[in-house]
Design a protein around this motif. Structure first.
Motif, PDB file in Angstrom:
ATOM      1  N   GLU A 103       0.806  -1.226   0.000  1.00 39.37           N
ATOM      2  CA  GLU A 103       0.000   0.000   0.000  1.00 39.37           C
ATOM      3  C   GLU A 103       0.834   1.268   0.000  1.00 39.37           C
ATOM      4  OE1 GLU A 103      -2.375  -0.463   3.464  1.00 39.37           O
ATOM      5  OE2 GLU A 103      -3.542  -2.119   2.652  1.00 39.37           O
ATOM      6  N   GLY A 104       2.088   1.157   0.414  1.00 42.36           N
ATOM      7  CA  GLY A 104       2.930   2.346   0.504  1.00 42.36           C
ATOM      8  C   GLY A 104       2.650   3.206   1.721  1.00 42.36           C
ATOM      9  N   THR A 105       1.851   2.698   2.636  1.00 44.35           N
ATOM     10  CA  THR A 105       1.528   3.454   3.849  1.00 44.35           C
ATOM     11  C   THR A 105       2.732   3.499   4.762  1.00 44.35           C
ATOM     12  OG1 THR A 105      -0.747   2.641   3.694  1.00 44.35           O
ATOM     13  CG2 THR A 105      -0.062   3.627   5.783  1.00 44.35           C
ATOM     14  N   THR A 106       3.053   4.695   5.261  1.00 44.05           N
ATOM     15  CA  THR A 106       4.225   4.858   6.119  1.00 44.05           C
ATOM     16  C   THR A 106       3.831   5.334   7.515  1.00 44.05           C
ATOM     17  OG1 THR A 106       4.547   7.092   5.253  1.00 44.05           O
ATOM     18  CG2 THR A 106       5.831   5.331   4.242  1.00 44.05           C
ATOM     19  N   TYR A 107       4.745   5.088   8.442  1.00 45.93           N
ATOM     20  CA  TYR A 107       4.558   5.524   9.827  1.00 45.93           C
ATOM     21  C   TYR A 107       5.916   5.885  10.383  1.00 45.93           C
ATOM     22  CZ  TYR A 107       3.637   5.412  14.805  1.00 45.93           C
ATOM     23  OH  TYR A 107       3.544   5.751  16.120  1.00 45.93           O
ATOM     24  N   TYR A 108       5.981   6.971  11.163  1.00 45.41           N
ATOM     25  CA  TYR A 108       7.257   7.436  11.717  1.00 45.41           C
ATOM     26  C   TYR A 108       7.080   7.790  13.188  1.00 45.41           C
ATOM     27  CZ  TYR A 108       8.011   8.093   6.729  1.00 45.41           C
ATOM     28  OH  TYR A 108       8.082   7.892   5.372  1.00 45.41           O
ATOM     29  N   VAL A 109       8.136   7.588  13.947  1.00 45.22           N
ATOM     30  CA  VAL A 109       8.106   8.045  15.330  1.00 45.22           C
ATOM     31  C   VAL A 109       8.288   9.558  15.349  1.00 45.22           C
ATOM     32  CG1 VAL A 109       8.941   5.875  16.279  1.00 45.22           C
ATOM     33  CG2 VAL A 109      10.582   7.647  15.630  1.00 45.22           C
ATOM     34  N   ASP A 110       7.841  10.177  16.419  1.00 50.12           N
ATOM     35  CA  ASP A 110       7.824  11.639  16.490  1.00 50.12           C
ATOM     36  C   ASP A 110       9.219  12.255  16.320  1.00 50.12           C
ATOM     37  OD1 ASP A 110       5.155  11.956  18.982  1.00 50.12           O
ATOM     38  OD2 ASP A 110       5.109  11.677  16.813  1.00 50.12           O
ATOM     39  N   SER A 111      10.241  11.570  16.817  1.00 54.60           N
ATOM     40  CA  SER A 111      11.581  12.153  16.806  1.00 54.60           C
ATOM     41  C   SER A 111      12.149  12.322  15.396  1.00 54.60           C
ATOM     42  CB  SER A 111      12.537  11.305  17.644  1.00 54.60           C
ATOM     43  OG  SER A 111      12.606   9.990  17.145  1.00 54.60           O
ATOM     44  N   VAL A 112      11.569  11.646  14.392  1.00 60.73           N
ATOM     45  CA  VAL A 112      12.095  11.755  13.025  1.00 60.73           C
ATOM     46  C   VAL A 112      11.075  12.317  12.045  1.00 60.73           C
ATOM     47  CG1 VAL A 112      13.646   9.804  13.459  1.00 60.73           C
ATOM     48  CG2 VAL A 112      11.478   9.422  12.229  1.00 60.73           C
ATOM     49  N   LYS A 113       9.852  12.555  12.504  1.00 58.59           N
ATOM     50  CA  LYS A 113       8.822  13.098  11.609  1.00 58.59           C
ATOM     51  C   LYS A 113       9.263  14.427  11.025  1.00 58.59           C
ATOM     52  CE  LYS A 113       4.583  11.031  13.402  1.00 58.59           C
ATOM     53  NZ  LYS A 113       3.336  11.265  14.179  1.00 58.59           N
ATOM     54  N   GLY A 114       9.056  14.579   9.730  1.00 63.89           N
ATOM     55  CA  GLY A 114       9.453  15.803   9.045  1.00 63.89           C
ATOM     56  C   GLY A 114      10.905  15.793   8.587  1.00 63.89           C
ATOM     57  N   ARG A 115      11.685  14.808   9.057  1.00 67.89           N
ATOM     58  CA  ARG A 115      13.098  14.720   8.663  1.00 67.89           C
ATOM     59  C   ARG A 115      13.395  13.435   7.885  1.00 67.89           C
ATOM     60  NH1 ARG A 115      17.051  14.342  12.370  1.00 67.89           N
ATOM     61  NH2 ARG A 115      15.756  13.248  13.909  1.00 67.89           N
ATOM     62  N   PHE A 116      12.773  12.337   8.274  1.00 69.48           N
ATOM     63  CA  PHE A 116      13.016  11.042   7.639  1.00 69.48           C
ATOM     64  C   PHE A 116      11.802  10.636   6.813  1.00 69.48           C
ATOM     65  CE2 PHE A 116      16.143   8.990  10.917  1.00 69.48           C
ATOM     66  CZ  PHE A 116      16.914  10.136  10.911  1.00 69.48           C
ATOM     67  N   THR A 117      12.051   9.977   5.700  1.00 65.08           N
ATOM     68  CA  THR A 117      10.995   9.307   4.947  1.00 65.08           C
ATOM     69  C   THR A 117      11.490   7.921   4.542  1.00 65.08           C
ATOM     70  OG1 THR A 117      11.729  10.220   2.838  1.00 65.08           O
ATOM     71  CG2 THR A 117      10.020  11.454   4.029  1.00 65.08           C
ATOM     72  N   ILE A 118      10.537   7.057   4.200  1.00 61.23           N
ATOM     73  CA  ILE A 118      10.866   5.690   3.797  1.00 61.23           C
ATOM     74  C   ILE A 118      10.238   5.438   2.428  1.00 61.23           C
ATOM     75  CG2 ILE A 118      10.768   3.253   4.404  1.00 61.23           C
ATOM     76  CD1 ILE A 118      10.448   4.031   7.309  1.00 61.23           C
ATOM     77  N   PRO A 119      10.956   5.786   1.352  1.00 59.46           N
ATOM     78  CA  PRO A 119      10.450   5.486   0.022  1.00 59.46           C
ATOM     79  C   PRO A 119      10.809   4.055  -0.383  1.00 59.46           C
ATOM     80  CG  PRO A 119      12.457   6.793  -0.133  1.00 59.46           C
ATOM     81  CD  PRO A 119      12.187   6.580   1.312  1.00 59.46           C
ATOM     82  N   ARG A 120      10.068   3.534  -1.325  1.00 58.74           N
ATOM     83  CA  ARG A 120      10.367   2.197  -1.849  1.00 58.74           C
ATOM     84  C   ARG A 120      10.482   2.252  -3.352  1.00 58.74           C
ATOM     85  NH1 ARG A 120       5.005   2.509  -2.240  1.00 58.74           N
ATOM     86  NH2 ARG A 120       3.643   0.951  -3.123  1.00 58.74           N
ATOM     87  N   ASP A 121      11.296   1.371  -3.904  1.00 56.31           N
ATOM     88  CA  ASP A 121      11.438   1.220  -5.346  1.00 56.31           C
ATOM     89  C   ASP A 121      10.964  -0.184  -5.686  1.00 56.31           C
ATOM     90  OD1 ASP A 121      12.364   0.706  -7.970  1.00 56.31           O
ATOM     91  OD2 ASP A 121      13.933   2.215  -7.747  1.00 56.31           O
ATOM     92  N   ILE A 122       9.746  -0.273  -6.207  1.00 56.68           N
ATOM     93  CA  ILE A 122       9.148  -1.582  -6.450  1.00 56.68           C
ATOM     94  C   ILE A 122       9.929  -2.348  -7.505  1.00 56.68           C
ATOM     95  CG2 ILE A 122       7.088  -2.750  -7.300  1.00 56.68           C
ATOM     96  CD1 ILE A 122       5.438  -0.525  -5.993  1.00 56.68           C
ATOM     97  N   ALA A 123      10.370  -1.668  -8.558  1.00 61.91           N
ATOM     98  CA  ALA A 123      11.088  -2.335  -9.643  1.00 61.91           C
ATOM     99  C   ALA A 123      12.404  -2.934  -9.152  1.00 61.91           C
ATOM    100  CB  ALA A 123      11.337  -1.357 -10.779  1.00 61.91           C
ATOM    101  N   LYS A 124      13.077  -2.236  -8.236  1.00 64.44           N
ATOM    102  CA  LYS A 124      14.363  -2.704  -7.735  1.00 64.44           C
ATOM    103  C   LYS A 124      14.230  -3.544  -6.476  1.00 64.44           C
ATOM    104  CE  LYS A 124      17.109   1.138  -9.569  1.00 64.44           C
ATOM    105  NZ  LYS A 124      18.027   2.257  -9.224  1.00 64.44           N
ATOM    106  N   ASN A 125      13.010  -3.644  -5.955  1.00 60.72           N
ATOM    107  CA  ASN A 125      12.782  -4.394  -4.724  1.00 60.72           C
ATOM    108  C   ASN A 125      13.661  -3.869  -3.590  1.00 60.72           C
ATOM    109  OD1 ASN A 125      11.296  -6.479  -3.423  1.00 60.72           O
ATOM    110  ND2 ASN A 125      13.088  -7.817  -3.505  1.00 60.72           N
ATOM    111  N   MET A 126      13.662  -2.550  -3.445  1.00 63.25           N
ATOM    112  CA  MET A 126      14.465  -1.909  -2.414  1.00 63.25           C
ATOM    113  C   MET A 126      13.616  -0.908  -1.634  1.00 63.25           C
ATOM    114  SD  MET A 126      18.078  -1.040  -4.274  1.00 63.25           S
ATOM    115  CE  MET A 126      19.150  -2.336  -4.898  1.00 63.25           C
ATOM    116  N   VAL A 127      14.001  -0.689  -0.407  1.00 65.47           N
ATOM    117  CA  VAL A 127      13.393   0.355   0.409  1.00 65.47           C
ATOM    118  C   VAL A 127      14.535   1.188   0.989  1.00 65.47           C
ATOM    119  CG1 VAL A 127      13.309  -1.077   2.497  1.00 65.47           C
ATOM    120  CG2 VAL A 127      11.700   0.822   2.231  1.00 65.47           C
TER     121      VAL A 127
END
Length: 121
Positions: free
Chosen positions: A55-79
């Motif tokens: 689904e691509g749904t993400t969740y972050y702890v408060d200490s990293v919100k706004g600074r960290f993201t977790i993108p995924r590359d489906i074709a490369k099977n990488m996050v």
């Protein structure tokens, strides 16, 4: 079973960015929830954030919100862990882990070996 593996950590000055990646061996990430965790010297293992591969749904702890993201590359099977505005307190070994969302409660059963992220002040 899937086996995550991390790479791309390193040394960066405060305020800088890093983008460690997590790749899969064995099975693909297609059915997984992928989580990033970290452990700093002398501290507890800490959950940082997660992404649902399907689904691509993400969740972050408060200490990293706004600074960290977790993108995924489906074709490369990488996050990735896109880490911006890094602080010295972000220094830790970062781990990627995989969980099967069909098993409740969610348990991260498959872990990588970790990659070191060091942020200098």
């Amino acid at each position: 079973q899937v086996q995550p593996g991390e790479s791309g950590g390193g040394l960066v000055q405060a305020g800088g960015s890093l983008r460690p990646l997590c790749s899969a061996s064995g099975r693909t990430f297609a059915w997984c929830i992928l989580g990033w965790f970290r452990q700093a010297p002398g501290k507890e293992h800490e959950f940082v954030g997660s992404i649902s591969w399907s689904e691509g749904t993400t969740y972050y702890v408060d200490s990293v919100k706004g600074r960290f993201t977790i993108p995924r590359d489906i074709a490369k099977n990488m996050v990735y862990s896109q880490m911006n505005s890094l602080k010295p307190e972000d220094t830790a070994v970062y781990y990627c882990a995989a969980a099967d969302p069909s098993k409740l409660p969610i348990r991260y059963e498959y872990w990588g070996q970790g990659t070191q992220v060091t942020v200098s002040s």
